[in-house]
Each structure stands twice: as structure tokens, then as C-alpha cells.
Design an enzyme around this catalytic site. Sequence first.
Site, PDB file in Angstrom:
ATOM      1  N   GLY A  89       0.810  -1.218   0.000  1.00 14.02           N
ATOM      2  CA  GLY A  89       0.000   0.000   0.000  1.00 14.02           C
ATOM      3  C   GLY A  89       0.839   1.261   0.000  1.00 14.02           C
ATOM      4  O   GLY A  89       2.016   1.239  -0.353  1.00 14.02           O
ATOM      5  N   ASN A  90       0.184   2.382   0.384  1.00 11.63           N
ATOM      6  CA  ASN A  90       0.814   3.704   0.291  1.00 11.63           C
ATOM      7  C   ASN A  90       1.370   3.884  -1.137  1.00 11.63           C
ATOM      8  O   ASN A  90       2.533   4.200  -1.342  1.00 11.63           O
ATOM      9  CB  ASN A  90       1.915   3.871   1.351  1.00 11.63           C
ATOM     10  CG  ASN A  90       2.352   5.333   1.456  1.00 11.63           C
ATOM     11  OD1 ASN A  90       3.514   5.664   1.335  1.00 11.63           O
ATOM     12  ND2 ASN A  90       1.412   6.218   1.644  1.00 11.63           N
TER      13      ASN A  90
ATOM     14  N   GLY B 156       5.535   4.672  -8.628  1.00 12.21           N
ATOM     15  CA  GLY B 156       6.287   3.436  -8.897  1.00 12.21           C
ATOM     16  C   GLY B 156       5.359   2.225  -8.860  1.00 12.21           C
ATOM     17  O   GLY B 156       5.381   1.380  -9.759  1.00 12.21           O
ATOM     18  N   HIS B 157       4.520   2.144  -7.815  1.00 13.33           N
ATOM     19  CA  HIS B 157       3.559   1.028  -7.745  1.00 13.33           C
ATOM     20  C   HIS B 157       2.598   1.075  -8.932  1.00 13.33           C
ATOM     21  O   HIS B 157       2.262   0.048  -9.523  1.00 13.33           O
ATOM     22  CB  HIS B 157       2.705   1.130  -6.481  1.00 13.33           C
ATOM     23  CG  HIS B 157       3.453   1.005  -5.197  1.00 13.33           C
ATOM     24  ND1 HIS B 157       3.644   2.054  -4.338  1.00 13.33           N
ATOM     25  CD2 HIS B 157       4.044  -0.067  -4.620  1.00 13.33           C
ATOM     26  CE1 HIS B 157       4.320   1.647  -3.289  1.00 13.33           C
ATOM     27  NE2 HIS B 157       4.590   0.369  -3.430  1.00 13.33           N
TER      28      HIS B 157
ATOM     29  N   GLN C 251       7.998  -9.299   7.677  1.00  9.03           N
ATOM     30  CA  GLN C 251       9.223  -8.825   7.024  1.00  9.03           C
ATOM     31  C   GLN C 251       9.829  -7.610   7.711  1.00  9.03           C
ATOM     32  O   GLN C 251      10.791  -7.046   7.210  1.00  9.03           O
ATOM     33  CB  GLN C 251       8.974  -8.572   5.531  1.00  9.03           C
ATOM     34  CG  GLN C 251       8.077  -7.394   5.213  1.00  9.03           C
ATOM     35  CD  GLN C 251       7.737  -7.351   3.721  1.00  9.03           C
ATOM     36  OE1 GLN C 251       6.911  -8.114   3.232  1.00  9.03           O
ATOM     37  NE2 GLN C 251       8.374  -6.463   2.981  1.00  9.03           N
TER      38      GLN C 251
ATOM     39  N   LYS D 224      13.494  -1.591  -8.108  1.00  7.68           N
ATOM     40  CA  LYS D 224      14.045  -0.807  -6.990  1.00  7.68           C
ATOM     41  C   LYS D 224      14.473  -1.772  -5.875  1.00  7.68           C
ATOM     42  O   LYS D 224      15.531  -1.626  -5.283  1.00  7.68           O
ATOM     43  CB  LYS D 224      12.980   0.172  -6.506  1.00  7.68           C
ATOM     44  CG  LYS D 224      13.097   0.558  -5.066  1.00  7.68           C
ATOM     45  CD  LYS D 224      13.466   1.975  -4.901  1.00  7.68           C
ATOM     46  CE  LYS D 224      13.668   2.390  -3.469  1.00  7.68           C
ATOM     47  NZ  LYS D 224      13.059   1.543  -2.463  1.00  7.68           N
TER      48      LYS D 224
ATOM     49  N   GLN E 113      15.141  -8.318  -3.674  1.00 11.44           N
ATOM     50  CA  GLN E 113      13.847  -8.974  -3.497  1.00 11.44           C
ATOM     51  C   GLN E 113      13.411  -9.657  -4.801  1.00 11.44           C
ATOM     52  O   GLN E 113      12.959 -10.802  -4.796  1.00 11.44           O
ATOM     53  CB  GLN E 113      12.816  -7.937  -3.072  1.00 11.44           C
ATOM     54  CG  GLN E 113      11.379  -8.426  -3.106  1.00 11.44           C
ATOM     55  CD  GLN E 113      10.404  -7.423  -2.530  1.00 11.44           C
ATOM     56  OE1 GLN E 113      10.315  -7.275  -1.322  1.00 11.44           O
ATOM     57  NE2 GLN E 113       9.652  -6.727  -3.363  1.00 11.44           N
TER      58      GLN E 113
ATOM     59  N   SER F  58       9.820   5.910  -3.047  1.00 12.39           N
ATOM     60  CA  SER F  58       9.707   4.926  -1.971  1.00 12.39           C
ATOM     61  C   SER F  58       8.791   5.491  -0.896  1.00 12.39           C
ATOM     62  O   SER F  58       8.822   6.694  -0.615  1.00 12.39           O
ATOM     63  CB  SER F  58      11.084   4.650  -1.360  1.00 12.39           C
ATOM     64  OG  SER F  58      10.955   4.028  -0.103  1.00 12.39           O
ATOM     65  N   SER F  59       8.011   4.612  -0.292  1.00  8.85           N
ATOM     66  CA  SER F  59       7.143   5.058   0.814  1.00  8.85           C
ATOM     67  C   SER F  59       7.973   5.611   1.954  1.00  8.85           C
ATOM     68  O   SER F  59       7.498   6.414   2.751  1.00  8.85           O
ATOM     69  CB  SER F  59       6.316   3.883   1.323  1.00  8.85           C
ATOM     70  OG  SER F  59       5.547   3.371   0.264  1.00  8.85           O
TER      71      SER F  59
HETATM   72  O1  PAF Z   1       7.867  -4.890  -2.121  1.00  9.02           O
HETATM   73  C1  PAF Z   1       6.951  -4.903  -1.273  1.00  9.02           C
HETATM   74  O2  PAF Z   1       6.150  -3.982  -1.185  1.00  9.02           O
HETATM   75  C2  PAF Z   1       6.826  -6.094  -0.344  1.00  9.02           C
HETATM   76  O3  PAF Z   1       8.060  -6.578   0.032  1.00  9.02           O
HETATM   77  C3  PAF Z   1       5.932  -7.218  -0.906  1.00  9.02           C
HETATM   78  C4  PAF Z   1       6.542  -7.830  -2.155  1.00  9.02           C
HETATM   79  C5  PAF Z   1       4.555  -6.684  -1.230  1.00  9.02           C
HETATM   80  C6  PAF Z   1       5.788  -8.337   0.127  1.00  9.02           C
HETATM   81  O4  PAF Z   1       5.188  -7.877   1.295  1.00  9.02           O
END
Ligand code: PAF
Length: 286
Positions: free
Chosen positions: A32-33, A37-38, A62, A152, A156, A188-189
Site C-alpha cells: 500500500g501507500n 512506482g507502484h 518482514q 528498486k 527482493q 519509496s514510501s
Molecule cells: O515490495 C513490497 O512492497 C513487499 O516486500 C511485498 C513484495 C509486497 C511483500 O510484502
Amino acid sequence: MMIEINDVAPLRKAIRARQRKDEAVAFVPTMGNLHAGHLDLVRVAGERGSAVVVSIYVNPLQFGQHEDLDSYPRTLEADKAALEKYNIDILFVPGDRTMYPRGIEQQTKVVVPGLGEALCGEHRPGHFVGVTTVVNRLFNIVQPDIAVFGKKDYQQLIIIRRMVSDLAMPVEVIGVDTVRERDGLALSSRNRYLSAQQRTVAPGLYQTLREARDTLQRTEVDRSRIEADGYRKLVDLGFSPDYFSVRTQADLSNPDSQDSSLVILAAARLGQARLIDNIEAELGCQ
Ligand code: PAF
């Protein structure tokens, strides 16, 4: 029209209806937020799949003990408004009990050894186990054909690719280029944790990566020299770097003289914010 779903059974029902019509389901997991980028990931998902599912879940697994889980921005209404402008089918917003019915301690975990302990994994122990565990569970719930992640979070992305390959998951993972402010700062948030003064310093992270990339591509300079120079430049700018490292794009291993597709990754603290960024480098392309 976008529908919001909060539970596994109705989500599966809605997705099955689309899969029966032979629609490729493209999935964008987020916390969220949502920023530009999202939304770019959502755009790519719309181009690649015929049904788009976005999830919003701030995954406690996490976050480390002293990290920003409690203060992490939760802006669901604004996120929904932003998503309405895109052609999304389903917004999945699970709660903790849906994601971890037995609680976090009892949850079966997914570990990607080696890759998950290097770089950010060294500075955020357990972080990538949290990421792979939640992404694995989300993949099993949504069962997407395609999943879209930002470059980014390069480490991951590589870890998720490895998980998908190791566990033979039938998902195509797509990495999308980082969206930046005009001055180069990656969206980035966590940029909201920067003070006005720190915000003027923050673009120095990407600038330093660009300079390192240019040097790497232009000269036969030793990789450890690039890393040491980059680290020192960040310190001079006022950052507290966690690492500045040249790795292979394929698996983030230390490159040897044969490797030409490289990536330089950095993580550095600036006040309350921990910023990460990276840049790809292709040797022999200048
Ligand atoms: O990149 C993120 O926002 C998080 O690490 C993800 C992939 C949604 C997992 O919680």
C-alpha cells in the site's frame, strides 16, 4: 470495475471465474501507500495480463523488531482512489488472520538460503524470509500467471525469481524499472521519513551509483575500488551506508572477469530513512 475482497474463498471464486474465460491473471503484491512506482507496476500488469489483481498488505513478518511496522504509512482510501484510474479487476486487502491464521510464530516459512542472507539480508535479519513467506502465500491464494515487481527492490526480485524456480511455481515474474523523482531519487514510501534538508542530500545515492556505473563501464578499474569509492562518497555526503556492492545481475554473486551483466546495489541510512537503490551496468557496451 474494481472489487475489493478481504478473504481467500471469495477471492479464489472471483479469480476462477476469470481463469475459466482463459484470462491470464497478472498480480501486483504491495504494502500500500501507493506511489507512481507502484502504479507503473499496475500499468505493466494491465499490459501483460487480461485480469489484474493488486494486493495491499503490510506484512509484519518482514519487519525487524526495531523497524517501522507501526509507523509504516497505511493509506487505504487514497490507494483505492489511485487504483480506480487503472483497469483493475480485484483489490485484495487481507487482514493478519487471513494471511497468518495460526499467527506469525506458527507460520510455515519459506527460506531462500544464501541470497536471502547477503546485502540487505545481512542488515535486516529475517527480512527476506518474511518476504518470501508472504509472497509464497499470496501466490498460492491468487494463483497468478504473471507477477510484477519493481527493480528498486532488486534483491527482493532476484530472491523471488529463485523461489519461483526452486519451488517450480507456474508464475512468470516480471521486473519493472524504478520510477524516480526528477532529481533521481527513487520513489519509496520511506522517503517521507526524510527531513527537508535530508531530502536535498538523498538524490546523492543515485548520483553516486551512476558515477560508479560510468567508471565501471569506462575503465578496467578493480571492483573493490569502485565499492570503496562509492561507500566513501556516501559517507562524505552525510549517509551512513550499510553497503555499496557490485554483483552479477543473474544471482547477485561476486562477479569474476567473465561476468559482464552487473548491478551495483547500495543501502544507506539518512536520518530516520533507510534508502536502497541500484543501477545495472553492462560491461563492454560503451
Ligand atoms: O515490495 C513490497 O512492497 C513487499 O516486500 C511485498 C513484495 C509486497 C511483500 O510484502
